[in-house]
Design a protein around this motif. Structure first.
Motif, mmCIF file in Angstrom:
data_model
loop_
_atom_site.group_PDB
_atom_site.id
_atom_site.type_symbol
_atom_site.label_atom_id
_atom_site.label_comp_id
_atom_site.label_asym_id
_atom_site.label_seq_id
_atom_site.Cartn_x
_atom_site.Cartn_y
_atom_site.Cartn_z
ATOM 1 N N ALA A 2 0.633 -1.310 -0.173
ATOM 2 C CA ALA A 2 0.053 -0.097 -0.039
ATOM 3 C C ALA A 2 1.009 1.211 -0.007
ATOM 4 C CB ALA A 2 -0.864 -0.083 1.044
ATOM 5 N N PHE A 29 8.509 -10.999 11.504
ATOM 6 C CA PHE A 29 8.751 -12.334 11.465
ATOM 7 C C PHE A 29 8.520 -12.950 10.139
ATOM 8 C CE2 PHE A 29 4.150 -12.602 12.294
ATOM 9 C CZ PHE A 29 3.695 -13.576 11.530
ATOM 10 N N HIS A 31 8.856 -10.858 7.018
ATOM 11 C CA HIS A 31 9.746 -10.186 5.949
ATOM 12 C C HIS A 31 10.965 -10.777 6.153
ATOM 13 C CE1 HIS A 31 6.351 -7.047 6.298
ATOM 14 N NE2 HIS A 31 6.617 -6.839 4.913
ATOM 15 N N GLU A 38 7.638 -6.204 -0.594
ATOM 16 C CA GLU A 38 8.073 -7.390 -0.585
ATOM 17 C C GLU A 38 6.839 -8.365 -0.415
ATOM 18 O OE1 GLU A 38 11.075 -8.447 2.411
ATOM 19 O OE2 GLU A 38 10.186 -10.592 2.553
ATOM 20 N N ARG A 46 -3.153 -13.466 -7.366
ATOM 21 C CA ARG A 46 -4.297 -14.256 -7.624
ATOM 22 C C ARG A 46 -4.809 -13.928 -9.102
ATOM 23 N NH1 ARG A 46 -6.142 -11.511 -2.988
ATOM 24 N NH2 ARG A 46 -8.312 -11.349 -3.255
ATOM 25 N N VAL A 112 8.766 4.469 12.436
ATOM 26 C CA VAL A 112 7.985 5.630 12.870
ATOM 27 C C VAL A 112 7.139 5.068 14.183
ATOM 28 C CG1 VAL A 112 6.019 7.003 12.516
ATOM 29 C CG2 VAL A 112 7.438 6.672 10.699
ATOM 30 N N ALA A 124 0.487 3.301 6.403
ATOM 31 C CA ALA A 124 0.255 1.878 5.780
ATOM 32 C C ALA A 124 1.386 0.644 6.160
ATOM 33 C CB ALA A 124 0.703 2.136 4.047
ATOM 34 N N THR A 129 2.552 -4.076 11.892
ATOM 35 C CA THR A 129 2.917 -2.949 12.309
ATOM 36 C C THR A 129 3.875 -2.653 13.480
ATOM 37 O OG1 THR A 129 0.876 -1.867 11.356
ATOM 38 C CG2 THR A 129 1.821 -0.503 13.179
ATOM 39 N N GLY A 130 4.955 -1.903 13.377
ATOM 40 C CA GLY A 130 5.722 -1.993 14.501
ATOM 41 C C GLY A 130 5.043 -1.407 15.590
ATOM 42 N N ARG A 308 -1.862 -13.461 12.607
ATOM 43 C CA ARG A 308 -1.484 -12.329 13.262
ATOM 44 C C ARG A 308 -1.748 -11.218 12.420
ATOM 45 N NH1 ARG A 308 0.059 -8.193 14.769
ATOM 46 N NH2 ARG A 308 2.518 -7.718 15.541
ATOM 47 N N ILE A 336 -3.674 -2.731 7.174
ATOM 48 C CA ILE A 336 -4.186 -1.979 8.356
ATOM 49 C C ILE A 336 -5.772 -1.507 8.540
ATOM 50 C CG2 ILE A 336 -3.258 0.149 8.141
ATOM 51 C CD1 ILE A 336 -2.104 -0.236 11.051
ATOM 52 N N SER A 345 -4.527 -4.702 -0.588
ATOM 53 C CA SER A 345 -3.875 -3.677 0.116
ATOM 54 C C SER A 345 -3.015 -2.483 -0.805
ATOM 55 C CB SER A 345 -2.589 -4.099 0.778
ATOM 56 O OG SER A 345 -3.051 -5.321 1.930
#
Ligand SMILES: Cc1cc2nc3c(=O)[nH]c(=O)nc-3n(C[C@H](O)[C@H](O)[C@H](O)COP(=O)(O)OP(=O)(O)OC[C@H]3O[C@@H](n4cnc5c(N)ncnc54)[C@H](O)[C@@H]3O)c2cc1C
Length: 438
Positions: A2, A29, A31, A38, A46, A112, A124, A129-130, A308, A336, A345
């Protein structure tokens, strides 16, 4: 996905963009590389069928809008029948190179950790997300509005449910209006059918969690097969309890168990099977769920799962321009926002990038027509979906306002073609309207 597409669209519209990417400094976990865009798992975008398939239609719409992800996917495509499969590393490297070399784009390798107070932003950061930023989003949106796992119950197309077997009724006829009193579709089971269903659930092949995926999972909803493992009667006292319901097709016979489906969108074209989140493999799900009386011919808009997945409650938090209502200088895009999949996305990135650029240039874009794949998705996440049961969603024709054509397999092909023809015309008109306004 995104972020890359959003940056490309905004920069191509003439707006300077900074991409903040935490990898490779901070990994996830899933990437493996430091490349933008990626593909973390499958290498497929698809179906590429833009006449019979909603995701293929989304490909078409993204290409028509000059989408970078689709252009590079096409350049690096691998033979895969009707699917758009790509050579993942060259694909991601090509997206990264194109973005890094764009005169209006700067890429900053940093995490960030807070929601910025000023400027124009698109968050995005995806399903992984961290954690510091996730905490900041939860602080802003409320803990209940950010999920770290999806718990997806299967979703069924309404017109594939056999209403000669199933019926509409809320438990104990609860509700003030007729619509509320008939909010659920009920599928009755005899004792034999229930026992056979439990056997099939227990025997079905399941997917395992990946390392790093499991934390916190049991706080949420249990998969139905785990409930069944706890005791053969557990489901009959849980999501399949037969109480407060009378089958109008057979009023004197009490069902031994009842499976309930709840409306999943405003259009009433989609219904989710209540409490049926599952880790069963997809192939097992279709055969097991078709054992439910009334669902023997079910067509699934999506199958169940638990992963997750960081996502916000977009129907309550975002406006129709994908802005955070409480901080409108921040947009959200990608997984997200509660869409599901690489293509969806990237598509939401495409739209967010265009919306943000237009706003910065003092233009307002018309809402995207709900009849397009792009519009159907964004309308779903920003208000069409039920906020209380909101879970990530793939694009599918059930999200579109229905076209009027029915009848068997041939009928379905005609109907899908009507959806895609209408979408293409409306999407081109929307793109044209936008160009005219520039
Ligand atoms: C394990 C797993 C497998 C999946 N498999 C598939 C699949 O096979 N097919 C499919 O269609 N979809 C799959 N998905 C779902 C989803 O489509 C992809 O995750 C997709 O990449 C989501 O796109 P996105 O742009 O929203 O997020 P991402 O592509 O993940 O992009 C988000 C980016 O933000 C970065 N980031 C995160 N937090 C921060 C921060 N605080 N500061 C700076 N940068 C940050 C990340 O490093 C990442 O590069 C999978 C998801 C997961 C988690």
């Amino acid at each position: 996905m995104a972020g890359s597409e959003a940056a490309w669209q905004a920069a191509e519209a003439g707006v300077p963009v900074t991409i903040h990417e935490m990898r490779p400094r901070v990994g996830t976990f899933a990437h493996r590389t430091g490349s933008l865009a990626e593909m973390v798992c499958s290498n497929s975008f698809r179906s590429d069928d833009d006449e019979q398939n909603a995701v293929g239609l989304l490909h078409w719409e993204m290409r028509a809008a000059g989408g970078l992800i689709m252009e590079m996917a096409h350049k690096h495509r691998l033979p895969a029948g009707g699917a758009l499969a790509v050579d993942r590393d060259p694909f991601a490297e090509a997206v990264t190179a194109r973005l890094r070399s764009h005169p209006l784009i700067e890429v900053v390798d940093e995490e960030v950790t807070a929601l910025p107070d000023s400027g124009h932003w698109i968050v995005a950061t995806g399903p992984l997300t961290g954690s510091a930023l996730a905490q900041a989003i939860a602080d802003e949106a409320g803990q209940d509005s950010l999920a770290f796992f999806d718990a997806i119950a299967p979703i069924v197309h309404y017109d594939s449910i056999d209403m000669d077997i199933a019926w509409m009724q809320s438990r104990y006829d609860k509700g003030e209006t007729e619509e509320e009193r008939t909010a659920y579709i009920n599928c009755p089971m005899t004792r034999d059918q229930y026992e056979a269903f439990i056997d099939a659930l227990l025997a079905a092949e399941k997917t395992e969690f990946k390392p790093g995926e499991t934390a916190g999972y049991f706080d949420g909803c249990l998969p139905i097969e785990v409930m069944a493992e706890r005791g053969r009667e557990t489901l009959r006292f849980g999501p399949m309890k037969p109480v407060g319901l009378t089958n109008p097709h057979d009023p004197t016979n009490k069902a031994y168990a009842v499976v309930q489906l709840r409306r999943d969108n405003k259009l009433g074209t989609l219904y989710n099977i209540v409490g049926f989140q599952t880790k069963m493999k997809y192939s097992a799900q279709t055969s097991v769920f078709k054992m439910i009386p009334g669902l023997q011919e079910a067509s699934f808009a999506r199958l169940g799962g638990i992963h997750r997945n960081t996502f916000i409650n977009s129907p309550t938090l975002l406006d129709d321009q994908m802005r955070l209502k409480s901080k409108p200088h921040i947009r959200f895009a990608g997984q997200i926002t509660g869409v599901e999949g690489y293509v969806e996305s990237a598509a939401m990135g495409l739209l967010a990038g265009r919306l943000a650029a237009a706003e910065m240039q003092g233009r307002t874009l018309e809402p995207v027509p709900e009849t397009t794949a792009m519009g159907a998705l964004v309308t779903h996440i920003t208000g069409g979906a039920d906020a209380k049961t909101f879970q990530p969603m793939n694009v599918n024709f059930g999200l579109f306002p229905p076209v009027d054509a029915r009848g068997g397999r041939k009928g379905r092909q005609v109907r899908y073609k009507m959806y895609t023809d209408r979408a293409k015309a409306d999407w081109q008109a929307w793109l044209g309207v936008r160009q005219a306004a520039e």
